[in-house]
Design an enzyme around this catalytic site. Structure first.
Site, PDB file in Angstrom:
ATOM      1  N   HIS B 269      59.160  83.016  -4.674  1.00 19.57           N
ATOM      2  CA  HIS B 269      59.837  82.639  -5.918  1.00 19.57           C
ATOM      3  C   HIS B 269      60.589  83.851  -6.489  1.00 19.57           C
ATOM      4  O   HIS B 269      61.788  83.767  -6.782  1.00 19.57           O
ATOM      5  CB  HIS B 269      58.786  82.125  -6.906  1.00 19.57           C
ATOM      6  CG  HIS B 269      59.345  81.658  -8.216  1.00 19.57           C
ATOM      7  ND1 HIS B 269      59.581  80.334  -8.491  1.00 19.57           N
ATOM      8  CD2 HIS B 269      59.706  82.334  -9.324  1.00 19.57           C
ATOM      9  CE1 HIS B 269      60.075  80.217  -9.709  1.00 19.57           C
ATOM     10  NE2 HIS B 269      60.155  81.426 -10.244  1.00 19.57           N
ATOM     11  N   GLU B 270      59.907  84.959  -6.602  1.00 21.38           N
ATOM     12  CA  GLU B 270      60.545  86.144  -7.187  1.00 21.38           C
ATOM     13  C   GLU B 270      61.606  86.720  -6.245  1.00 21.38           C
ATOM     14  O   GLU B 270      62.593  87.298  -6.696  1.00 21.38           O
ATOM     15  CB  GLU B 270      59.492  87.193  -7.557  1.00 21.38           C
ATOM     16  CG  GLU B 270      58.434  86.714  -8.559  1.00 21.38           C
ATOM     17  CD  GLU B 270      59.018  86.109  -9.834  1.00 21.38           C
ATOM     18  OE1 GLU B 270      60.156  86.458 -10.194  1.00 21.38           O
ATOM     19  OE2 GLU B 270      58.333  85.249 -10.457  1.00 21.38           O
ATOM     20  N   HIS B 273      64.785  85.087  -7.260  1.00 20.16           N
ATOM     21  CA  HIS B 273      65.407  85.724  -8.436  1.00 20.16           C
ATOM     22  C   HIS B 273      66.065  87.053  -8.031  1.00 20.16           C
ATOM     23  O   HIS B 273      67.188  87.352  -8.427  1.00 20.16           O
ATOM     24  CB  HIS B 273      64.349  86.000  -9.506  1.00 20.16           C
ATOM     25  CG  HIS B 273      63.917  84.782 -10.280  1.00 20.16           C
ATOM     26  ND1 HIS B 273      64.808  83.976 -10.940  1.00 20.16           N
ATOM     27  CD2 HIS B 273      62.680  84.260 -10.517  1.00 20.16           C
ATOM     28  CE1 HIS B 273      64.132  82.989 -11.548  1.00 20.16           C
ATOM     29  NE2 HIS B 273      62.852  83.136 -11.297  1.00 20.16           N
ATOM     30  N   GLU B 299      66.705  79.999 -11.865  1.00 13.71           N
ATOM     31  CA  GLU B 299      65.520  79.267 -11.423  1.00 13.71           C
ATOM     32  C   GLU B 299      65.852  78.404 -10.198  1.00 13.71           C
ATOM     33  O   GLU B 299      64.978  78.175  -9.362  1.00 13.71           O
ATOM     34  CB  GLU B 299      64.988  78.408 -12.582  1.00 13.71           C
ATOM     35  CG  GLU B 299      63.575  77.924 -12.406  1.00 13.71           C
ATOM     36  CD  GLU B 299      62.503  79.002 -12.527  1.00 13.71           C
ATOM     37  OE1 GLU B 299      62.821  80.158 -12.879  1.00 13.71           O
ATOM     38  OE2 GLU B 299      61.328  78.673 -12.242  1.00 13.71           O
TER      39      GLU B 299
END
Lengths: 505, 505
Positions: B269-270, B273, B299
């Site tokens: 997930h990170e 980003h 997101e």
């Protein structure tokens, strides 16, 4: 509280947060991050971020608003006791302001750019051992320092103005007197020690020491010396340094090399810098009174923990079994006295940062003398390598094989930091003046070390020295701690007793 | 280059370095340091340093000098193509300036203080599960948001102004339409999935997973996904986040818990980003065009790498042997299909941040609806716990045992961030719009994943989305990538295909 004073203090806090003033000699968070954590990709933008912060902080501090507040607060200042925190804050802020406002923004920018270019040129020159590559950048740095000197009222000697940036109020003449005396005694002492040298000791501290075990033992020593949990960290880096984003956020670094135990002594050294910053009165946080008072006093603390504690026999009587447990195969058959002698071996060498405690000062004196000669026009810059090599032979009896191991070894001149070196030797000298006081106040200090207790020393230093921060001048601070001015006597006594003909374990 | 433009750009670079503008939704170095490296002792002073930087940056940006330059540059701007970098920089800077200059410094300071107090009250309230403890701080935050809304020209709905801070240009009405459609389809879908749920899958991803091996596998996945060496780092933290001090200095974090493999999906997930920030055109570094364009688009990228790549069967066909090698005793007897099903188990639960991809949006919709009701005066704040619990039952069929697992679970309202939550669900929706495009352009994408190749996906995203940074509005950016406005269709299709009655491994 006086309203103008409150406004001034708020303004100074902002300038302090931006990283401009006060914390002389100890780098901030962005430098720490760059040296320990930052991916190399961040280098270019980080340089911009640092330049922005320093420019904005300087503009904010050296502003008509600061000047106005400093004027307006004068009657309040005059109503206060010299030693009160309020009077001291105003006094130190005024000194910082007067100094900073002398230097035009253009010159400051030129110096900053020349410093970057100089470091870059120095890196290339050192890699190829070619002094000519470095010469134009050095010339530019020296020229800009002359322009810098011209910004101030004439001093006894022009070099005083450079020295003042690192050791506020110290005069070149004082340094010269001290260094003459050191040289006079240290040169023959080193020759004398050399006759009794035991080169086989080298194998004890230079050997196969795995980095993971070094890391564990370095953390152990920092905890033993007494950092409070939750207020510090220790990380690996290439060139060890201490940083203090705030009084309860102290970050020291060390360099782990597989082949020797230097990381341990570097850790103790940086502990000394860190515990000084940590010991400053919390009321001085985010004010011009925060941080250590000068590079000399700072170095006295790092040298004290590295050499006077960390290379002492009482310390090793306690700590050696732990070191042996960390490195059983390397040290099981070495007794504590042999290890102690190995950690204290005096041996003239080429590189300042690897020098032992007895030869170190001569590396500094050589640099101080050359800086004098440069600023008084007694040497041509291009002659520096030749003079360097001749003096290394004269003072330390060693022959310099190339410029990378000679005149190009240090980054300071590349960065334009002229006047900085002296503070290292002044630190050595001051460390012994303070140490004699410590010994007369804590009469069982060595017994405490043998039991692994360092609290009394740490508290003594905090109470007598650290808590004052930048409240007094370096000379006033020293006077408060040792009751007199800087004096080479204690240091020379120590060297003779520890390393002279009569010394024995 | 136009001289005024050059001056404006320099001024914006300084404001950018000081950390004020532009990088919406991704925290800076001081936050990263505080969450990963800083000794806890540094907390108090760090808060001061952050407040100083933000105040100085804001004062510098929202100044008459910036205003003058923005006026003076107008003829140049009008001579340029809308899509040119120069016109875009001026346009975005002008929008940022107009927005920032609407809010008086006093209100900004009040909001900042209320945010600190609110977070502190929230922490205490959550610990004791007592909503009453939190209520005064929440009331204060809402009151200040009303004052904030009054600083701007009236919008279609007052809530539009809050939403605009996180998703520039998005209207509440649009969000409402999308969320209504999601709710309509997701509520029955989840009930349907629940009937086929296999709770025994839980034991696969929740078990004894040693942290050291988790750390190694998380680094492996980040390298596999394709961060360039020397431009990123991954560190442990309590609440995972991504930070980007600069384009080539990307720092992501994850949380390692002994009892499950959540760290791996948090890392992916990170990564999403981080790679967005890393993919922005380097020419936009230190300008208002740097960073991701909105929280929703951001997101979409984190969700894509976490769910569409990281929970896909093709990915696991490649990566599962590596995971088994890292955890042989835990996974040797689990086949890849079973692991895939465990990583994708849909199961309504109480806590948003632990929710699976099919139920997550309902947590968001509930919060969005409550924020609407609050701002339209349809609910009393003290009724929130009751309403929360009733809706959790209605949407997800779960019963909330206490407020810590209900209305008090998130910190956002404590910090005053009203309007933020929607962007999480918008990100889910957008991620599938982009994904359908990716699949039609890279027809062998799944085969690439099965071979452990992610370069084509990464390059596609950089070229179509990441490089634009903040150059266009979020809506313009989405239009460029997917050829139309935000649309829940692809996301709902994906959910039905993956989790609906017809789905099979």
């Amino acid at each position: 509280m006086n309203e103008t004073y409150a406004k001034l203090k708020t303004r100074l806090a902002v300038a302090f947060d931006l990283g401009a003033i006060g914390r002389r000699g100890i780098p901030g968070l962005l430098f720490w991050d760059q040296q320990t954590m930052m991916p190399p990709g961040g280098t270019r933008v980080r340089a911009e971020q640092l330049a922005t912060l320093s420019r904005v902080a300087n503009d904010f501090f050296v502003s008509s608003e600061t000047e106005r507040l400093l004027e307006e607060v004068r009657p309040y200042e005059e109503s206060l006791d010299y030693e009160s925190d309020e009077a001291s804050l105003i006094r130190v802020a005024r000194q910082d302001f007067e100094k900073a406002s002398r230097v035009p923004a253009d010159l400051r920018a030129d110096m900053s750019r020349a410093s970057s270019h100089g470091l870059e040129a120095w890196t290339r020159a050192k890699a190829s051992s070619d002094f000519e590559t470095f010469l134009p950048a050095l010339e530019r740095n020296i020229e800009l320092r002359h322009r810098y000197i011209e910004c101030f009222d004439p001093a006894d000697e022009p070099y005083d103005i450079l020295l003042d940036d690192f050791e506020r109020g110290m005069k070149t003449a004082q340094v010269r007197t001290i260094f003459e005396r050191l040289k006079e005694e240290q040169v023959p002492l080193i020759a004398e020690i050399g006759e009794r040298d035991d080169p086989s000791l080298d194998a004890v501290v230079n050997g196969d020491y795995p980095v993971d075990a070094q890391r564990a033992i370095c953390h152990e020593v920092v905890e033993l010396f007494g950092y409070r949990p939750g207020t510090w960290r220790l990380d690996p880096t290439v060139h060890p340094f201490a940083s203090g984003p705030s009084i309860d956020d102290i970050r020291i670094t060390t360099h782990y090399a597989e082949g020797n135990l230097a990381s341990l002594f570097a850790t103790m050294h940086e502990y000394g810098h860190g515990i000084y910053e940590h010991g400053v009165d919390p009321a001085y946080e985010r004010t011009p009174l925060g941080g250590g008072v000068s590079l000399g006093l700072h170095e006295s603390q790092s040298r004290m923990w590295e050499n006077l504690v960390g290379r002492s026999l009482p310390f090793w009587r306690f700590f050696y079994p732990r070191l042996q447990a960390a490195f059983p195969s390397q040290l099981a058959s070495v007794d504590v006295e042999t290890f102690y002698r190995a950690a204290n071996r005096v041996h003239p060498s080429l590189i300042r940062i690897h020098a032992d405690e007895a030869t170190y000062n001569l590396h500094i004196i050589l640099r101080f003398e050359l800086e004098q000669d440069i600023f008084n026009g007694r040497v041509e810059l291009r002659e520096l390598p030749e003079i360097w090599n001749a003096r290394m032979h004269e003072y330390l009896g060693v022959d310099v094989p190339d410029n990378a191991h000679g005149v190009l070894q240090d980054m300071h001149w590349g960065g334009g930091h002229i006047g900085y070196f002296s503070t290292y030797a002044l630190g050595n000298v001051i460390s012994l003046q303070i140490w004699e006081r410590v010994l007369s106040d804590i009469t069982d200090l060595h017994e405490q070390f043998e039991r692994g207790e360092f609290e009394a020393l740490k508290e003594w230093l905090r109470d007598r020295l650290h808590r004052h921060g930048r409240k007094f001048t370096p000379a006033e601070t020293l006077e408060k701690v040792v009751g007199g001015p800087i004096d080479a006597g204690p240091y020379l006594r120590y060297l003779r007793e520890k390393h002279g003909a009569a010394a024995a374990v």
